[in-house]
Design an enzyme around this catalytic site. Structure first.
Site, PDB file in Angstrom:
ATOM      1  N   CYS A  29       0.826  -1.196   0.000  1.00  0.00           N
ATOM      2  CA  CYS A  29       0.000   0.000   0.000  1.00  0.00           C
ATOM      3  C   CYS A  29       0.869   1.257   0.000  1.00  0.00           C
ATOM      4  O   CYS A  29       1.990   1.246   0.492  1.00  0.00           O
ATOM      5  CB  CYS A  29      -0.953   0.035   1.181  1.00  0.00           C
ATOM      6  SG  CYS A  29      -2.111  -1.332   1.259  1.00  0.00           S
ATOM      7  N   ARG A  34       5.709  -1.027  -4.321  1.00  0.00           N
ATOM      8  CA  ARG A  34       5.269  -1.582  -3.038  1.00  0.00           C
ATOM      9  C   ARG A  34       4.220  -2.667  -3.224  1.00  0.00           C
ATOM     10  O   ARG A  34       3.952  -3.431  -2.311  1.00  0.00           O
ATOM     11  CB  ARG A  34       4.724  -0.472  -2.142  1.00  0.00           C
ATOM     12  CG  ARG A  34       5.768   0.555  -1.748  1.00  0.00           C
ATOM     13  CD  ARG A  34       5.147   1.747  -1.041  1.00  0.00           C
ATOM     14  NE  ARG A  34       4.669   1.426   0.286  1.00  0.00           N
ATOM     15  CZ  ARG A  34       5.389   1.538   1.400  1.00  0.00           C
ATOM     16  NH1 ARG A  34       6.640   1.944   1.332  1.00  0.00           N
ATOM     17  NH2 ARG A  34       4.876   1.253   2.568  1.00  0.00           N
ATOM     18  N   TRP A  41      -3.346  -2.644  -1.552  1.00  0.00           N
ATOM     19  CA  TRP A  41      -3.046  -4.071  -1.675  1.00  0.00           C
ATOM     20  C   TRP A  41      -4.050  -4.789  -0.794  1.00  0.00           C
ATOM     21  O   TRP A  41      -4.072  -4.602   0.418  1.00  0.00           O
ATOM     22  CB  TRP A  41      -1.621  -4.336  -1.219  1.00  0.00           C
ATOM     23  CG  TRP A  41      -1.077  -5.700  -1.532  1.00  0.00           C
ATOM     24  CD1 TRP A  41      -0.581  -6.140  -2.714  1.00  0.00           C
ATOM     25  CD2 TRP A  41      -0.939  -6.798  -0.618  1.00  0.00           C
ATOM     26  NE1 TRP A  41      -0.128  -7.430  -2.602  1.00  0.00           N
ATOM     27  CE2 TRP A  41      -0.348  -7.858  -1.331  1.00  0.00           C
ATOM     28  CE3 TRP A  41      -1.257  -6.987   0.720  1.00  0.00           C
ATOM     29  CZ2 TRP A  41      -0.076  -9.095  -0.751  1.00  0.00           C
ATOM     30  CZ3 TRP A  41      -0.985  -8.221   1.306  1.00  0.00           C
ATOM     31  CH2 TRP A  41      -0.402  -9.263   0.569  1.00  0.00           C
ATOM     32  N   ASN A  75      -2.910   2.912   5.549  1.00  0.00           N
ATOM     33  CA  ASN A  75      -2.080   1.710   5.452  1.00  0.00           C
ATOM     34  C   ASN A  75      -2.141   0.991   6.788  1.00  0.00           C
ATOM     35  O   ASN A  75      -2.191   1.632   7.844  1.00  0.00           O
ATOM     36  CB  ASN A  75      -0.627   2.055   5.153  1.00  0.00           C
ATOM     37  CG  ASN A  75      -0.419   2.493   3.716  1.00  0.00           C
ATOM     38  OD1 ASN A  75      -1.329   2.433   2.902  1.00  0.00           O
ATOM     39  ND2 ASN A  75       0.781   2.934   3.412  1.00  0.00           N
ATOM     40  N   GLY A  76      -2.067  -0.330   6.763  1.00  0.00           N
ATOM     41  CA  GLY A  76      -2.083  -1.088   8.010  1.00  0.00           C
ATOM     42  C   GLY A  76      -3.368  -1.870   8.158  1.00  0.00           C
ATOM     43  O   GLY A  76      -4.147  -2.023   7.212  1.00  0.00           O
ATOM     44  N   GLU A 119      17.436 -19.074  -1.643  1.00  0.00           N
ATOM     45  CA  GLU A 119      17.198 -17.745  -2.207  1.00  0.00           C
ATOM     46  C   GLU A 119      16.974 -17.832  -3.709  1.00  0.00           C
ATOM     47  O   GLU A 119      16.102 -17.141  -4.263  1.00  0.00           O
ATOM     48  CB  GLU A 119      18.381 -16.824  -1.887  1.00  0.00           C
ATOM     49  CG  GLU A 119      18.285 -15.433  -2.477  1.00  0.00           C
ATOM     50  CD  GLU A 119      17.109 -14.626  -1.990  1.00  0.00           C
ATOM     51  OE1 GLU A 119      16.812 -13.593  -2.618  1.00  0.00           O
ATOM     52  OE2 GLU A 119      16.458 -15.003  -0.994  1.00  0.00           O
ATOM     53  N   LYS A 154      13.562 -16.593  -5.618  1.00  0.00           N
ATOM     54  CA  LYS A 154      13.538 -15.632  -6.725  1.00  0.00           C
ATOM     55  C   LYS A 154      12.776 -16.190  -7.917  1.00  0.00           C
ATOM     56  O   LYS A 154      11.998 -15.486  -8.570  1.00  0.00           O
ATOM     57  CB  LYS A 154      14.967 -15.264  -7.144  1.00  0.00           C
ATOM     58  CG  LYS A 154      15.671 -14.334  -6.198  1.00  0.00           C
ATOM     59  CD  LYS A 154      15.016 -12.960  -6.188  1.00  0.00           C
ATOM     60  CE  LYS A 154      15.331 -12.210  -4.904  1.00  0.00           C
ATOM     61  NZ  LYS A 154      14.611 -12.677  -3.734  1.00  0.00           N
ATOM     62  N   GLU A 214       9.056 -16.250  -7.148  1.00  0.00           N
ATOM     63  CA  GLU A 214       8.513 -14.904  -6.996  1.00  0.00           C
ATOM     64  C   GLU A 214       8.171 -14.266  -8.332  1.00  0.00           C
ATOM     65  O   GLU A 214       7.099 -13.676  -8.485  1.00  0.00           O
ATOM     66  CB  GLU A 214       9.522 -13.998  -6.284  1.00  0.00           C
ATOM     67  CG  GLU A 214       9.536 -14.102  -4.777  1.00  0.00           C
ATOM     68  CD  GLU A 214      10.526 -13.145  -4.161  1.00  0.00           C
ATOM     69  OE1 GLU A 214      10.174 -12.507  -3.155  1.00  0.00           O
ATOM     70  OE2 GLU A 214      11.658 -13.013  -4.685  1.00  0.00           O
ATOM     71  N   HIS A 268      16.615 -38.591   0.818  1.00  0.00           N
ATOM     72  CA  HIS A 268      15.571 -38.582   1.848  1.00  0.00           C
ATOM     73  C   HIS A 268      14.250 -38.007   1.333  1.00  0.00           C
ATOM     74  O   HIS A 268      13.458 -37.471   2.097  1.00  0.00           O
ATOM     75  CB  HIS A 268      16.051 -37.798   3.067  1.00  0.00           C
ATOM     76  CG  HIS A 268      17.275 -38.377   3.693  1.00  0.00           C
ATOM     77  ND1 HIS A 268      17.243 -39.455   4.559  1.00  0.00           N
ATOM     78  CD2 HIS A 268      18.588 -38.067   3.544  1.00  0.00           C
ATOM     79  CE1 HIS A 268      18.473 -39.768   4.936  1.00  0.00           C
ATOM     80  NE2 HIS A 268      19.311 -38.939   4.333  1.00  0.00           N
ATOM     81  N   LYS A 314       6.407  -5.050  -1.784  1.00  0.00           N
ATOM     82  CA  LYS A 314       7.809  -4.822  -1.462  1.00  0.00           C
ATOM     83  C   LYS A 314       8.026  -4.725   0.039  1.00  0.00           C
ATOM     84  O   LYS A 314       8.916  -5.344   0.603  1.00  0.00           O
ATOM     85  CB  LYS A 314       8.286  -3.536  -2.148  1.00  0.00           C
ATOM     86  CG  LYS A 314       9.758  -3.218  -1.912  1.00  0.00           C
ATOM     87  CD  LYS A 314      10.657  -4.266  -2.524  1.00  0.00           C
ATOM     88  CE  LYS A 314      12.115  -3.912  -2.421  1.00  0.00           C
ATOM     89  NZ  LYS A 314      12.979  -5.003  -2.883  1.00  0.00           N
TER      90      LYS A 314
END
Length: 650
Positions: free
Chosen positions: A2, A27, A77, A102-103, A522, A526, A529, A545, A645
Site C-alpha cells: 500500500c 510496493r 493491496w 495503510n495497516g 534464495e 527468486k 517470486e 531422503h 515490497k
C-alpha cells in the site's frame, strides 16, 4: 505494501499525487484512488481497479477533470475485501471526511457494529471505512479536525498510517502513524505526506520522519506534531541523500535488472568507511558496539523472506569461522511462541525496509522482555555457570547468571535510515544499497550478506575468537568482491540461453551444500517470486531422503558448486540426479570441474572465492537466471502478482 501520498499547496495537486503513486508502485497494489478538495470545498474522488494508468485515464476521460490544492491518494493491496473499486481508497464519510490508510485495524468488526447501530452506512468490505466514520463522528464534538483524529485513533487497535482531509477545514491535512511508516515532505508554502521518501523526491528533499504515535497537523505554512500523549513535539527536518535519478530505469528494461547490475557498486558503498586495508572497524556498528560485543556469548537472528536467507548464511559463518553459537528464526514464528532468550545474546534483526511488521514486533518483544526483567529476576553469582531454573518471566531458561538484568543488545541491519527498526535498536548498520524498487530483492540481499560478514568479523575480533591473519584474509576477500560480482555479471548471455529451457517448465529444484544451501533457497525463492514456477531448494545431501522422487527429464535441477571441501560430496549427489535422467544446470567455480561430463549445462560463474565471498558471488547468476526465465514466461518482473515490497502488516 500500500502507498499513501497527500499534500496541501497553492497549486493543483492532482499531477503531484499521481506521480507520487507511480513512484510507490513497487510496493505492490491492486487498485488506486485520489480525493481532493475542489474550489467549492467539495470532496472529489476517483478510484480505479488495476494499474495507476487506469486511474489516470478515468481522470482524463472525466468531462470535468478533478483539481484541488488539498488532497490524498492511495495504492491498495487487498487485505480486507477483494480487489474492487468500492474497496479502493480514499474512503469518504457523509461527503465530509476522506481518509487513506495503510495497516490493519484489528478491532474493525467491533467498531463497525457500533457504527451500524449509530446509523452509519458502509459501502466497502474494508477495515479502513471504520476510520472515516470514527473521525466523522468525533468531529461532532471536536473543535478541530486535529482533535477529532486524536480522539478517533484511541479506538483503533492494530497498525495504521493515515491521511485525513475534511470539508470543514479545507486548509488542513492531518497525518498519523502507529506501526506503519509515514513521512512529511517539507516545502515552501506547501507540505506533503507519503509512505516513502521516493514518492516526494520530485517536490522536495527535506523530510520529517514521524515517530510511533505521532499526529501531525499540516497547513500550507506550518507543520505541528503531537506525540502519543498529545504533547506538541519538535521533529528534526532531514535532507534525503536520494535523488530522482537514483530511482530511474535508465537503460534497463526493468528495475530488477538495473538493481542486479548495481550490486558491485552497492557492495563498494557498503564497505566504504567500514574497513581499512587489513581490518574491519568495529565502530561501523556504532560507537558502543565494542563494549556491547564484549559480553556476547551467542547470536539470535530474526528476519523474513530473503533477509532470513541472509541470516542463514551468517549462521554458518558465526559457527564455522569464530565458533559462536547462532540461531536464525523466521520473525512471524518467533513472535508468536515462547522463545528461550539467553542472557548475553546479540539480537540481530534484518530488514530491507526497516518496517517489516513481524521483524519489528519481534524486536519490540525483546525490548519489553528486557524492560520487565529487573536485576532481582536474575540470580547473582561469582561463578560463570548457567542457571537452569526458569526465571519469573518464563523466557530466560538456561541464561548465564548475571549481576544485572538481561543483557541482550539489539542490532538492526537495514537499508533505510530513519526506519522504525533502526530507531528502536541499540545498534544500527545501514547497508547503503540505495533504493530498491523491484519487489524481488537483489542488491539489498547482497549488501545484507556483506554487513553480516563484517559483523562476524567485528564480533570475532572483539571476543578474541579470530586471529589478525583471519581478519586480514576476510578483508582482502571483501575488497575483491565488487570485481567478483562484476565478473559473474558477464555470464548473462550464457544464462539467457539456459533460461530458454524453462519455457515449458512448471517446477525446478535447487541444490547446495554448506553456505550454498541458503543461497539455493534464495535462488528458488527468486524463481517462484517472478516467474511463478514452483521451485524448491534442498541441501544436496538430502536427495536420498525424498527429493529424488521428483527427478525426471522434465524438472531442471540447479546446483551451486564452489571449489570447497564439500565439492566431492556434491559431485556424488549430482551423479544421483544424472542417473535418474534429471536436467542438470551447474553454476561452478572455474576450478570445480563438476560439469565436465556430458549432459551438464555449466556456467563457470567465478573463481578464487573464499568462505565469505563464495555465497555472495554465486547468488548473482541465480538472480539473472530467475530474471530471464521470468522474461520468457511473460510475467510482471518488478511487480509480481500478490506480492508487496514492504510487508508492513501481518
Amino acid at each position: 505494501m500500500c502507498g499513501i501520498v497527500g499534500g496541501i499547496a497553492e497549486r493543483n495537486l492532482v499531477p503531484i499525487l499521481l506521480e507520487g503513486l507511480k513512484r510507490l508502485e513497487y510496493r505492490g497494489y491492486d487498485s488506486s484512488g485520489i480525493a481532493v478538495l475542489d474550489s467549492n470545498q467539495t470532496i472529489q474522488r476517483v478510484r480505479a481497479l488495476g494499474k495507476i494508468k487506469s486511474l489516470e485515464q478515468k481522470i482524463q476521460l472525466d468531462e470535468s477533470p478533478i483539481s484541488g490544492q488539498v488532497g490524498i491518494a492511495h495504492t491498495r493491496w487487498a487485505t480486507h475485501g477483494i480487489p474492487a473499486e468500492n474497496n479502493a481508497h480514499p474512503h469518504i464519510c457523509n461527503n465530509e471526511v476522506a481518509v487513506v490508510h495503510n495497516g490493519i485495524i484489528e478491532n474493525y468488526q467491533a467498531l463497525k457494529q457500533l457504527q451500524l447501530e449509530k446509523g452509519y452506512r458502509f459501502t466497502s468490505e474494508t477495515d479502513t471505512e471504520v476510520v472515516a466514520h470514527c473521525i466523522h463522528r468525533q468531529q461532532q464534538t471536536s473543535e478541530t479536525l486535529l482533535e477529532a483524529v486524536q480522539k478517533a485513533i484511541v479506538h483503533f487497535e492494530g497498525a495504521y498510517a493515515i491521511g485525513v482531509v475534511s470539508v470543514h477545514e479545507p486548509d488542513t491535512l492531518i497525518a498519523a502513524r502507529k506501526g506503519s511508516p509515514l513521512v512529511i515532505g517539507v516545502g515552501i508554502g506547501e507540505h506533503f505526506i507519503a509512505s516513502d521518501v521516493s514518492a516526494l523526491l520530485p517536490v522536495t528533499q527535506n523530510f520529517i520522519f514521524l515517530e510511533e504515535g505521532d499526529v501531525a497537523e499540516i497547513k500550507r505554512g506550518s507543520v505541528e506534531i503531537y506525540n502519543a500523549q498529545g504533547q506538541k513535539v519538535a521533529r528534526e527536518v532531514k535532507q534525503s541523500s536520494l535523488s530522482m535519478h537514483s530511482i530511474e530505469l535508465g537503460e534497463h528494461r526493468h528495475y530488477m535488472h538495473k538493481e542486479i547490475f548495481e550490486q558491485p557498486q552497492a557492495v563498494t558503498d557498503t564497505l566504504e568507511g567500514r574497513i581499512t586495508q587489513d581490518h574491519v572497524l568495529v565502530s561501523a556498528f556504532g560507537h558502543e558496539a565494542e563494549a556491547l560485543f564484549e559480553s556476547i556469548q551467542q547470536v539470535q537472528i530474526i528476519a523474513c523472506g530473503t533477509s532470513y536467507h541472509a541470516g542463514m548464511v551468517a549462521k554458518y559463518w558465526f559457527e564455522d569461522i569464530i565458533g559462536l553459537p547462532c540461531q536464525v528464526e523466521v520473525a512471524s514464528e518467533y513472535r508468536y511462541r515462547n522463545p528461550v532468550v539467553l542472557n548475553n545474546t546479540l539480537f540481530v534483526t534484518i530488514s530491507q525496509s526497516g518496517e517489516t511488521a513481524d521483524t519489528l514486533a519481534a524486536l519490540q518483544q525483546i525490548k519489553q522482555l528486557k524492560a520487565k526483567t529487573p536485576s532481582s529476576h536474575v540470580q547473582t553469582s561469582s561463578s560463570s555457570s548457567y542457571d537452569q531454573t526458569p526465571s519469573s518471566s518464563g523466557l530466560t531458561r538456561g541464561s548465564p547468571i548475571h549481576k544485572t538484568g538481561l543483557n541482550i543488545p539489539t542490532l538492526s541491519i537495514c537499508n533505510v535510515p530513519e526506519s522504525s527498526l533502526t530507531r528502536e535498536s541499540d545498534l544500527t548498520f545501514l547497508t547503503h544499497a540505495g533504493p530498491e524498487i523491484g519487489v524481488a530483492s537483489t542488491k539489498a540481499f547482497t549488501t545484507q550478506l556483506v554487513a553480516l560478514s563484517l559483523l562476524v568479523t567485528a564480533v570475532g575480533k572483539t571476543l578474541n575468537l579470530m586471529s589478525e591473519t583471519q581478519e586480514r584474509k576476510i578483508v582482502h576477500g571483501l575488497q575483491k568482491l565488487p570485481g567478483l560480482l562484476q565478473k559473474a555479471l558477464t555470464h548473462e548471455d550464457s544464462i539467457k540461453q539456459i533460461a530458454q529451457g524453462f519455457a515449458d517448465k512448471t517446477s525446478a529444484l535447487f541444490l547446495g551444500r554448506g553456505t550454498m544451501f541458503p543461497i539455493a533457497l534464495e535462488g528458488a525463492l527468486k524463481l517462484k517470486e517472478i516467474s511463478y514456477i514452483h521451485a524448491e531448494a534442498y541441501p544436496a545431501g538430502e536427495l536420498k531422503h525424498g527429493p529424488l522422487a521428483l527427478i525426471d527429464e522434465n524438472i531442471p535441477v540447479i546446483a551451486i558448486a564452489p571449489h570447497d571441501d564439500l565439492l566431492e560430496k556434491l559431485k556424488s549427489n549430482l551423479q544421483e540426479v544424472k542417473a535418474r535422467g534429471g536436467q542438470m544446470i551447474v553454476f561452478e567455480d572455474e576450478m570445480s570441474c563438476v560439469g565436465s561430463e556430458e549432459g551438464f549445462q555449466v556456467v563457470k560463474a567465478t573463481s578464487n572465492v573464499g568462505r565469505i565471498t563464495a555465497p555472495i558471488t554465486f547468488n548473482v547468476p541465480l538472480q539473472l537466471l530467475s530474471y530471464h526465465v521470468a522474461l520468457i514466461k511473460g510475467t510482471d518482473v518488478d511487480q509480481p502478482r500478490n506480492l508487496a515490497k514492504s510487508v508492513t502488516v501481518e
